[in-house]
Design a protein around this motif. Structure first.
Motif, PDB file in Angstrom:
ATOM      1  N   LEU A  26       0.685   1.958   5.155  1.00 54.79           N
ATOM      2  CA  LEU A  26       1.975   2.109   5.813  1.00 54.79           C
ATOM      3  C   LEU A  26       3.019   1.232   5.134  1.00 54.79           C
ATOM      4  O   LEU A  26       2.891   0.006   5.102  1.00 54.79           O
ATOM      5  CB  LEU A  26       1.848   1.726   7.292  1.00 54.79           C
ATOM      6  CG  LEU A  26       3.150   1.756   8.104  1.00 54.79           C
ATOM      7  CD1 LEU A  26       3.761   3.149   8.092  1.00 54.79           C
ATOM      8  CD2 LEU A  26       2.899   1.286   9.534  1.00 54.79           C
ATOM      9  N   ASP A  27       4.052   1.860   4.602  1.00 54.30           N
ATOM     10  CA  ASP A  27       5.198   1.151   4.057  1.00 54.30           C
ATOM     11  C   ASP A  27       6.231   1.087   5.184  1.00 54.30           C
ATOM     12  O   ASP A  27       6.983   2.031   5.411  1.00 54.30           O
ATOM     13  CB  ASP A  27       5.743   1.897   2.833  1.00 54.30           C
ATOM     14  CG  ASP A  27       6.879   1.138   2.149  1.00 54.30           C
ATOM     15  OD1 ASP A  27       7.409   0.189   2.752  1.00 54.30           O
ATOM     16  OD2 ASP A  27       7.228   1.504   1.009  1.00 54.30           O
ATOM     17  N   GLU A  28       6.255  -0.021   5.918  1.00 54.77           N
ATOM     18  CA  GLU A  28       7.138  -0.123   7.079  1.00 54.77           C
ATOM     19  C   GLU A  28       8.603  -0.111   6.672  1.00 54.77           C
ATOM     20  O   GLU A  28       9.469   0.307   7.439  1.00 54.77           O
ATOM     21  CB  GLU A  28       6.804  -1.392   7.871  1.00 54.77           C
ATOM     22  CG  GLU A  28       5.446  -1.310   8.562  1.00 54.77           C
ATOM     23  CD  GLU A  28       5.201  -2.455   9.517  1.00 54.77           C
ATOM     24  OE1 GLU A  28       5.279  -2.230  10.737  1.00 54.77           O
ATOM     25  OE2 GLU A  28       4.929  -3.568   9.037  1.00 54.77           O
ATOM     26  N   GLU A  29       8.908  -0.570   5.474  1.00 51.77           N
ATOM     27  CA  GLU A  29      10.288  -0.551   5.003  1.00 51.77           C
ATOM     28  C   GLU A  29      10.779   0.879   4.835  1.00 51.77           C
ATOM     29  O   GLU A  29      11.914   1.218   5.188  1.00 51.77           O
ATOM     30  CB  GLU A  29      10.390  -1.306   3.682  1.00 51.77           C
ATOM     31  CG  GLU A  29      11.771  -1.311   3.066  1.00 51.77           C
ATOM     32  CD  GLU A  29      11.783  -2.000   1.705  1.00 51.77           C
ATOM     33  OE1 GLU A  29      12.527  -1.536   0.830  1.00 51.77           O
ATOM     34  OE2 GLU A  29      11.034  -2.984   1.527  1.00 51.77           O
ATOM     35  N   ARG A  88       2.241  -7.228  17.006  1.00 54.28           N
ATOM     36  CA  ARG A  88       3.306  -8.138  16.613  1.00 54.28           C
ATOM     37  C   ARG A  88       4.014  -8.705  17.841  1.00 54.28           C
ATOM     38  O   ARG A  88       4.382  -9.885  17.888  1.00 54.28           O
ATOM     39  CB  ARG A  88       4.281  -7.400  15.694  1.00 54.28           C
ATOM     40  CG  ARG A  88       5.282  -8.314  15.000  1.00 54.28           C
ATOM     41  CD  ARG A  88       6.025  -7.557  13.911  1.00 54.28           C
ATOM     42  NE  ARG A  88       5.179  -7.299  12.756  1.00 54.28           N
ATOM     43  CZ  ARG A  88       4.894  -6.087  12.288  1.00 54.28           C
ATOM     44  NH1 ARG A  88       5.390  -5.025  12.889  1.00 54.28           N
ATOM     45  NH2 ARG A  88       4.121  -5.933  11.230  1.00 54.28           N
ATOM     46  N   ALA A 146       1.341   2.848  13.559  1.00 53.04           N
ATOM     47  CA  ALA A 146       2.586   2.077  13.564  1.00 53.04           C
ATOM     48  C   ALA A 146       2.830   1.419  14.909  1.00 53.04           C
ATOM     49  O   ALA A 146       3.249   0.254  14.988  1.00 53.04           O
ATOM     50  CB  ALA A 146       3.761   2.996  13.200  1.00 53.04           C
ATOM     51  N   VAL A 163       7.877   7.524  11.367  1.00 59.54           N
ATOM     52  CA  VAL A 163       6.614   7.711  10.655  1.00 59.54           C
ATOM     53  C   VAL A 163       6.098   9.128  10.843  1.00 59.54           C
ATOM     54  O   VAL A 163       5.587   9.757   9.907  1.00 59.54           O
ATOM     55  CB  VAL A 163       5.578   6.663  11.119  1.00 59.54           C
ATOM     56  CG1 VAL A 163       4.194   6.995  10.562  1.00 59.54           C
ATOM     57  CG2 VAL A 163       5.993   5.274  10.687  1.00 59.54           C
ATOM     58  N   HIS A 202       4.166  -6.751   5.310  1.00 59.89           N
ATOM     59  CA  HIS A 202       3.463  -6.988   6.555  1.00 59.89           C
ATOM     60  C   HIS A 202       3.496  -8.441   6.948  1.00 59.89           C
ATOM     61  O   HIS A 202       2.911  -8.833   7.944  1.00 59.89           O
ATOM     62  CB  HIS A 202       2.027  -6.467   6.459  1.00 59.89           C
ATOM     63  CG  HIS A 202       1.991  -4.974   6.331  1.00 59.89           C
ATOM     64  ND1 HIS A 202       2.012  -4.133   7.406  1.00 59.89           N
ATOM     65  CD2 HIS A 202       1.991  -4.170   5.240  1.00 59.89           C
ATOM     66  CE1 HIS A 202       2.004  -2.881   7.005  1.00 59.89           C
ATOM     67  NE2 HIS A 202       1.987  -2.877   5.689  1.00 59.89           N
ATOM     68  N   HIS A 256       9.529   9.688  16.160  1.00 59.49           N
ATOM     69  CA  HIS A 256       9.279   8.425  15.455  1.00 59.49           C
ATOM     70  C   HIS A 256       9.373   8.661  13.946  1.00 59.49           C
ATOM     71  O   HIS A 256       8.856   9.653  13.421  1.00 59.49           O
ATOM     72  CB  HIS A 256       7.900   7.875  15.828  1.00 59.49           C
ATOM     73  CG  HIS A 256       7.676   6.452  15.399  1.00 59.49           C
ATOM     74  ND1 HIS A 256       7.395   6.104  14.108  1.00 59.49           N
ATOM     75  CD2 HIS A 256       7.708   5.287  16.106  1.00 59.49           C
ATOM     76  CE1 HIS A 256       7.243   4.797  14.030  1.00 59.49           C
ATOM     77  NE2 HIS A 256       7.434   4.269  15.230  1.00 59.49           N
ATOM     78  N   GLU A 275       3.075  -2.619  16.176  1.00 59.67           N
ATOM     79  CA  GLU A 275       4.175  -3.165  16.965  1.00 59.67           C
ATOM     80  C   GLU A 275       3.650  -3.927  18.185  1.00 59.67           C
ATOM     81  O   GLU A 275       4.173  -4.988  18.549  1.00 59.67           O
ATOM     82  CB  GLU A 275       5.117  -2.042  17.401  1.00 59.67           C
ATOM     83  CG  GLU A 275       5.904  -1.408  16.262  1.00 59.67           C
ATOM     84  CD  GLU A 275       6.841  -0.323  16.745  1.00 59.67           C
ATOM     85  OE1 GLU A 275       7.113  -0.271  17.961  1.00 59.67           O
ATOM     86  OE2 GLU A 275       7.299   0.494  15.914  1.00 59.67           O
ATOM     87  N   GLY A 291       9.147   3.497   6.275  1.00 63.80           N
ATOM     88  CA  GLY A 291       8.809   4.268   7.463  1.00 63.80           C
ATOM     89  C   GLY A 291       7.891   5.434   7.185  1.00 63.80           C
ATOM     90  O   GLY A 291       8.019   6.502   7.794  1.00 63.80           O
TER      91      GLY A 291
END
Length: 779
Positions: free
Chosen positions: A737-740, A706, A699, A678, A765, A676, A703, A742
């Protein structure tokens, strides 16, 4: 707290960087940045919130039209003046005001004072008073006087609104029975028997129908209540009035033309300029206070919304100036419309401006429809609106703070006398009670079993307190050793001199007297973030299991309870948290400490491994997002997580409740083993495998949440924003967590500024509540 320093350390030792290109565009705070690439091509990119604002504007329009008409009726003004004010308030205050989601227009809080002004000066001069009040508000805003409005005791404001509500309800009851509206509550009560004697069954039926629908509508299921109750009630009464026998005799709204015909200019009074100037000041003050209170309420409904109070006064002043100059009612920020705007999903000030445009079109094109509305229907609407200004929660709050007398005195003054005199009575009583509390001392004598006496004096000890102090001192037996403990915040010379004189006399009887000064009398405060072993003065070698807990409870009652009692009394009627946090049950993870939040701010669920699945956590998420309507759900993992160690060692699926619980985390382990992003980024930043797995777990939980938001059976709408956090226990630092990108990144000191990377990450987010997430992270 010192989380910024810890964050910097992590950044330096693990080469983690949250720096992003300075070319990133950051939407203004009021636009609720952070929605993912909006649909609609170029238009969608230019106006990412157009759909949400458009739908919200329609909802507010449907709420505002009947209320504006009813408020004009209750004010004794031309009915179209209510729509003129609604349009001006929406457009002018909406564009210029400092509260982006607040909706302005004619408000019930000014009906009584406007009715008195119309009765005394006539409508045209009242328009001049409205315009003059607007100019005064402009002066208030330019001179930055908004902060002084916060000095008015809430009990006075709530009592004023309750008095206005009672006056409106009583006056409109005459219309429901078929009579005529009266100006004051006393006059309305006096006319009520005559209205009942000359009862109009049709008017009573229509008014009662509106009242019944208004009271029962909020209790219906949510899909039904999406339609405003006021609109449904007025439409139902209007439709019924058209088919009832004797429909031709029903008294209906008379507009006398379209909205354009209602525009007029104010005139100068022939005399009584002092009364006119006094009316300007009264309207300006009340409208300013009501607007600022409404703006504060909007901030609570949509955490992260920021209000520029001085700009809000400038916007309200401009709106009142324009409204008065063209023949409209006074304008304020209106909590009913503002709350409808927020709940309908508005994202920017465009929704409030658009609703004003819809009102203007409606009042120009659909005049015939408005003139079908029965006056009794509007009266029934106003009866409910008036009674809703008398809020049980305000009464409970006033009682818990010892200010119920102020509330009731203000209410009675507004009802029996008039609004201005009622407010002055409330302020005078508040001042007297403040003086009483300032000079009151609370001495009480305690006699111990060994014969020793202790006199504890709390509060303020001044010359006015000497008689009560003397009375307590005379009860001390002759010759008995005595300690006088002064736990006071003020001690003047007269009281201290009296105490020393008594001390000399009592020592003359052979006793000893010890006077403990105020600084020494107060117990040392307990450190905010100390452990039991750090603050307990005595630690026996062998403690019973319950002793640390009981000692902590005792210390709480001694040192903390009085400090937080005002906050807890406000929360006693219910909770309205600004966020939900799902975090691990580990005793080292302190959600309220690492978010710098207080009681009522965060709805917290802690479980083994901070999993967002399972019946218990799922039920908590459902309650937080549906019943409490939290705008943000954060999942927080932590370093050295025992659950993640157990997951890596194969504990999932083993015998026992813990093994069954960790079965839910197997997808996390598979994602980690498959590389993964992350986890890969965490490894590159120097975290060990357990911490890498914990970050992947956060993370994956996001998910899952969401997916549940968009899955079958989920509620329509965007749902709350989602955010991932990681608490590094060794450095006491929080990462986000910066999902953009990762990966988890630290929070730096400059992230507290608008437009920072923290704002962008929070926006990632989703769903336009970036400022809420950013505020949660500014630890």
């Amino acid at each position: 707290m010192h989380s910024h320093n810890h964050s910097s350390n992590i950044s330096n030792t693990r080469n983690t960087s949250s720096t992003r290109s300075t070319q990133d565009e950051h939407a203004p705070a009021e636009s609720g940045r952070g929605e993912h690439s909006p649909p609609g091509g170029r238009f969608g990119r230019m106006f990412p919130h157009a759909r949400a604002d458009l739908s919200a504007s329609v909802v507010v329009f449907l709420v505002a039209v009947p209320l504006s008409l009813g408020i004009a009726v209750a004010s004794g003004a031309p009915i179209l003046a209510g729509l003129v004010a609604a349009v001006v308030g929406a457009v002018v205050a909406g564009l210029l005001g400092g509260s982006p989601l607040q909706v302005s227009g004619p408000a019930a809080g000014l009906t009584v004072i406007v009715a008195e002004l119309v009765n005394r000066f006539g409508w045209e001069v009242t328009c001049l008073i409205t315009a003059g009040a607007g100019v005064l508000q402009l002066v208030f805003g330019l001179t930055r006087l908004a902060r002084f409005a916060q000095a008015i005791p809430p009990a006075v404001v709530h009592g004023m609104l309750a008095g206005i509500g009672v006056t409106i309800a009583v006056s409109q009851l005459n219309v429901v029975f078929g009579g005529e509206s009266r100006t004051g509550a006393v006059e309305s009560l006096a006319a009520l028997p005559g209205s009942v004697a000359a009862l109009s069954p049709v008017a009573l039926l229509l008014g009662a129908l509106v009242i019944a629908l208004m009271l029962t509508w909020p209790r219906l299921p949510r899909p039904v209540t999406a339609v405003p109750g006021a609109l449904v009630a007025v439409l139902a009464a209007t439709a019924l009035s058209l088919v009832l026998p004797g429909a031709a005799d029903v008294v209906r709204v008379e507009l006398g033309g379209s909205l354009l015909d209602a525009l007029s200019t104010p005139v100068l009074p022939e005399s009584d300029w002092a009364g006119v100037l006094g009316g300007m000041l009264t309207v300006a003050l009340i409208a300013s206070v009501e607007s600022l209170l409404s703006a504060v309420a909007v901030e609570r409904m949509r955490p992260g919304t920021r209000t520029d109070a001085d700009r809000e006064l400038l916007g309200q002043g401009a709106a009142n100036t324009v409204s008065g100059m063209i023949g409209g009612l006074p304008v304020t920020g209106v909590i009913v419309r503002s709350s409808a705007n927020v709940r309908a999903g508005a994202r920017t000030r465009a929704s409030g401006v658009l609703h004003g445009i819809w009102i203007a079109l409606f009042a120009i094109v659909l005049i015939d429809v408005i003139e079908l509305i029965p006056m009794a229907a509007l009266a029934g609407l106003l009866v409910v609106v008036g009674l809703q200004l008398v809020k049980p929660a305000d009464i409970r709050t006033a009682r818990s703070h010892g200010e119920l007398a102020i509330y009731l005195a203000t209410l009675a003054g507004v009802v029996v006398l008039n609004l201005l005199e009622g407010v002055l009575i409330g302020l005078a009583l508040a001042g007297l009670m403040l003086l009483w509390r300032a000079v009151r001392s609370r001495p009480h004598l305690e006699q111990h079993a060994d014969g020793h006496c202790e006199l504890v004096v709390e509060g303020s000890l001044c010359f006015l307190s000497v008689p009560r102090l003397s009375r307590e001192l005379t009860t001390v037996p002759r010759g008995v050793d005595t300690t006088v403990r002064l736990v006071t915040d003020y001690l003047d010379h007269a009281a201290y001199d009296h105490l020393l004189a008594w001390k000399a006399r009592h020592e003359g009887t052979g006793a000893t007297v010890t006077v403990i000064e105020p600084d020494a009398a107060r117990p040392a405060p307990t450190p905010s973030y100390a452990t039991w072993s750090q603050w307990q003065s005595v630690q026996p070698v062998h403690q019973e299991p319950h002793e640390p807990m009981m000692a902590g409870v005792a210390a709480y009652h001694e040192n903390t309870r009085d400090r937080i009692r005002p906050t807890m009394s406000e929360l006693a009627g219910g909770q309205a948290p600004a966020a939900m946090m799902i975090t691990c049950a580990d005793s080292r993870v302190l959600p309220h400490v690492i978010t710098h939040s207080g009681p009522g701010d965060v709805f917290t669920v802690q479980n083994v491994g901070n999993l967002a699945v399972g019946p218990g956590t799922a039920a908590a998420v459902e309650f937080a997002t549906s019943a409490l309507d939290v705008p943000l759900v954060a999942v927080c993992g932590h370093s050295g997580c025992g659950a993640m160690n157990g997951l890596r060692s194969g504990l999932a699926g083993s015998d026992g409740a813990l093994g069954r619980w960790l079965l839910e985390a197997r997808p996390v382990l598979r994602a980690f083993e498959q590389g993964h992003p992350v986890g890969v980024a965490a490894a590159a930043d120097g975290f060990d495998e357990t911490d890498q797995l914990a970050m992947v777990n956060v993370a994956l939980q996001l998910e899952m949440l969401r997916a549940k938001q968009s899955g079958p059976g989920s509620d329509p709408g965007p749902g709350p924003a989602l955010m991932g956090l990681f608490y590094d226990i060794g450095t006491a630092a929080v990462l986000v967590l910066d999902e953009e990108a990762g990966r988890f990144v630290p929070i730096r000191p400059d992230d507290a500024t608008p437009g920072s990377d923290l704002e962008r990450i929070a926006a990632g987010h989703g769903h336009g509540v970036a400022t809420t997430a950013a505020r949660l992270l500014r630890v």
